[in-house]
Structures are given as structure tokens and as C-alpha cells.
Design an enzyme around this catalytic site. Structure first.
Site, PDB file in Angstrom:
ATOM      1  N   ASP A  67       0.816  -1.218   0.000  1.00 50.68           N
ATOM      2  CA  ASP A  67       0.000   0.000   0.000  1.00 50.68           C
ATOM      3  C   ASP A  67       0.851   1.270   0.000  1.00 50.68           C
ATOM      4  OD1 ASP A  67       0.912  -0.535   2.580  1.00 50.68           O
ATOM      5  OD2 ASP A  67      -1.066  -0.881   3.419  1.00 50.68           O
ATOM      6  N   ASP A 136      -7.803  -3.951  14.520  1.00 50.51           N
ATOM      7  CA  ASP A 136      -9.171  -4.296  14.124  1.00 50.51           C
ATOM      8  C   ASP A 136      -9.177  -5.423  13.091  1.00 50.51           C
ATOM      9  OD1 ASP A 136      -8.049  -2.962  12.014  1.00 50.51           O
ATOM     10  OD2 ASP A 136      -9.571  -1.384  11.879  1.00 50.51           O
ATOM     11  N   HIS A 138      -7.325  -5.398  10.277  1.00 53.87           N
ATOM     12  CA  HIS A 138      -7.062  -4.986   8.892  1.00 53.87           C
ATOM     13  C   HIS A 138      -5.746  -5.566   8.386  1.00 53.87           C
ATOM     14  CE1 HIS A 138      -5.039  -1.190  10.659  1.00 53.87           C
ATOM     15  NE2 HIS A 138      -4.099  -1.756   9.958  1.00 53.87           N
ATOM     16  N   GLU A 143      -9.862  -2.388   5.660  1.00 53.07           N
ATOM     17  CA  GLU A 143     -10.456  -2.218   6.992  1.00 53.07           C
ATOM     18  C   GLU A 143     -11.679  -3.127   7.138  1.00 53.07           C
ATOM     19  OE1 GLU A 143      -9.235  -0.276   9.345  1.00 53.07           O
ATOM     20  OE2 GLU A 143      -7.939   1.161   8.323  1.00 53.07           O
TER      21      GLU A 143
HETATM   22  C1  F6R Z   1       1.411  -1.921   6.320  1.00 46.12           C
HETATM   23  C2  F6R Z   1       0.019  -2.229   6.409  1.00 46.12           C
HETATM   24  C3  F6R Z   1      -0.760  -2.330   7.694  1.00 46.12           C
HETATM   25  C4  F6R Z   1       0.029  -2.808   8.907  1.00 46.12           C
HETATM   26  C5  F6R Z   1      -0.845  -2.850  10.153  1.00 46.12           C
HETATM   27  C6  F6R Z   1      -0.067  -3.219  11.403  1.00 46.12           C
HETATM   28  O1  F6R Z   1       1.864  -1.856   4.978  1.00 46.12           O
HETATM   29  O2  F6R Z   1      -0.531  -2.375   5.382  1.00 46.12           O
HETATM   30  O3  F6R Z   1      -1.858  -3.184   7.462  1.00 46.12           O
HETATM   31  O4  F6R Z   1       0.562  -4.079   8.661  1.00 46.12           O
HETATM   32  O5  F6R Z   1      -1.453  -1.597  10.351  1.00 46.12           O
HETATM   33  O6  F6R Z   1       0.822  -2.190  11.689  1.00 46.12           O
HETATM   34  P1  F6R Z   1       1.942  -2.324  12.819  1.00 46.12           P
HETATM   35  O7  F6R Z   1       2.936  -3.333  12.332  1.00 46.12           O
HETATM   36  O8  F6R Z   1       2.549  -0.954  12.923  1.00 46.12           O
HETATM   37  O9  F6R Z   1       1.247  -2.766  14.061  1.00 46.12           O
END
Ligand code: F6R
Length: 243
Positions: A67, A136, A138, A143
Site C-alpha cells: 500500500d 481491528d 485490517h 479495513e
Molecule cells: C502496512 C500495512 C498495515 C500494517 C498494520 C499493522 O503496509 O498495510 O496493514 O501491517 O497496520 O501495523 P503495525 O505493524 O505498525 O502494528
């Protein structure tokens, strides 16, 4: 689904890096799908260490990231392009032309998303996709409620995500991009292997819900239960609620 239990963040990072490194050794010209966020930083650090020791070679590897924020220039310190260069790409011998992230500066969402899916298709798909998980459930920017059948698409960030991300933008919500381009769940599910890393007590509840609860769009990561080659590497804290 295979669950690998690690003791702590360092051990989780080494185990995940071992799996990625096995992929690169077995198929030097593989396509790696990569993630940003706090969780994989230790994994990238370990890969860089092995590269510096001469044990890993990225010269034939191609990458596609999950992303990117829409509307943020690549050079912005909080762009995912900057994150990946700082944590991995600038530190190993990957070819610049083999690096792919959605182009956040292309404001034509439909064209950009179609183009990104076409890049992945032309590469022959993703061999190994690395993922983190949001509180959550995601994955990428998919989401709760995201449709399982979407490819790369543009999403509007939830208030919660904007609020959580403002710490990276001088604490100012107005500076946080409001949209992002993300691989969809269909894109992620098409990867030949999926590797997720999760650590810390904050992830314990969602890990249990996503992988030991029902498969539902309300918990996007839960679909990974259906993936034929899914490995989850957890530290002891993130695994605390599993039997
Ligand atoms: C990152 C991404 C997000 C993260 C998720 C967890 O490219 O797409 O889905 O993997 O938000 O983030 P952290 O590792 O910071 O807890």
C-alpha cells in the site's frame, strides 16, 4: 495455517526473516510482497544483517508493496516509499527498477489501481507476501467490512486510522493523507505464500479473533484461514490468548 511461536520480538523477527531468506535462496528471482508498519522493521533489519554477511542476495528479487498513501509525494518522510528505502531497499542490493509501490502521486485512482494489478500480473504474481495485522484485523488498508473480492483499490482512511497516524505528521490530523491505495484481499489471497508477523499484548485479542473465530469481512485477516500456505509468526505476548 501454520503457527510458529517465537519468544519475543527479536526471535519473531529472526524466524520471519528466515522464511523470507529461504524463499530468496530457493528462488533468487522471486517476487516478494512487502509491508510497512512497526512489526516488520526487525525482520528487515535481520535480512539486512544477513545480506551484509554475504548470506543473502537481492540482485534478482522483485518487490511489490501492499500500500501507499494517496496524494503524498514519494520523498515525503512518511511515505511508504521512504519507509521501505530507509528500512530495506537502500541497505541491500535490490535493483531500483525491481521495486514497486502504488504511485501515491497519481490522483487518477482507477488508472493507478488497474496499473498496479497489471504490474503484479505481469510479474507472474507474488511468491511470498509479508503482512502485519491491525488491531481491528485490517491487512494492508483493508479495513473491517472490506470486500474479499477486490484487487488493488483506493480506500478512505477511517477516523481511527487518521487519528492513530497523526503522530507521524506533527500531531496534525490535517496533514494526514485521507486516502490510500492498497492491494485488495483478492490480491493478497492470490500470493502463493503468505507470512504474517504479530507481536505484543496489543495484538493478542485480534490474533485469537482472526484465526480462531469465524471467517468474516468484519475481521479482514480472518480470510487467511482459507489460504493454502499461510504462516503466522507470533511472539509470546501476541500468542497469549491461544490455547
Ligand atoms: C502496512 C500495512 C498495515 C500494517 C498494520 C499493522 O503496509 O498495510 O496493514 O501491517 O497496520 O501495523 P503495525 O505493524 O505498525 O502494528
Amino acid at each position: 495455517m501454520k503457527i510458529i511461536r517465537a519468544t519475543d520480538y527479536y526471535d519473531m523477527s529472526r524466524k520471519a526473516a528466515n522464511i523470507i531468506s529461504a524463499q530468496v535462496i530457493m528462488k533468487p528471482n522471486c517476487v516478494l510482497g512487502l509491508a510497512t508498519g512497526g512489526t516488520p522493521v526487525g525482520t528487515y533489519k535481520q535480512l539486512v544483517e544477513w545480506y551484509n554477511k554475504g548470506d543473502l542476495d537481492f540482485s534478482e528479487v522483485t518487490t511489490v508493496n501492499l500500500d501507499e498513501y494517496r496524494g503524498l509525494p514519494r520523498e515525503h518522510p512518511e511515505s511508504y516509499w521512504s519507509f521501505m528505502h530507509k528500512n530495506l531497499f537502500d541497505l541491500v542490493n535490490i535493483r531500483p527498477e525491481a521495486i514497486h509501490l502504488p504511485d501515491g502521486t497519481n490522483m487518477d485512482s482507477a488508472a493507478e489501481c488497474a496499473h498496479y494489478d497489471e504490474i503484479i500480473r505481469q510479474l507472474g504474481g507474488v511468491d511470498l507476501q509479508l503482512l502485519g495485522i491491525g488491531h481491528d484485523g485490517h491487512i494492508g488498508f483493508n479495513e473491517p467490512g472490506a470486500a474479499f473480492e477486490l484487487g488493488t483499490h483506493c480506500v478512505s482512511l477511517t477516523e481511527e486510522t487518521i487519528e492513530a497516524n497523526k503522530r507521524f505528521f506533527d500531531g496534525d490530523v490535517n496533514q494526514v493523507p485521507k486516502q490510500a491505495y492498497t492491494m485488495g484481499i483478492k490480491t493478497i489471497m492470490q500470493a502463493r505464500k503468505v507470512l504474517m508477523v504479530a507481536n505484543g499484548t496489543g495484538k493478542a485479542d485480534i490474533v485469537k479473533k482472526a484465526f480462531f473465530g469465524p471467517v468474516t469481512p468484519e475481521v479482514p485477516a480472518s480470510i487467511l484461514q482459507m489460504h493454502p500456505d499461510f504462516t503466522l509468526v507470533l511472539d509470546a505476548e501476541a500468542a497469549a490468548r491461544l490455547d
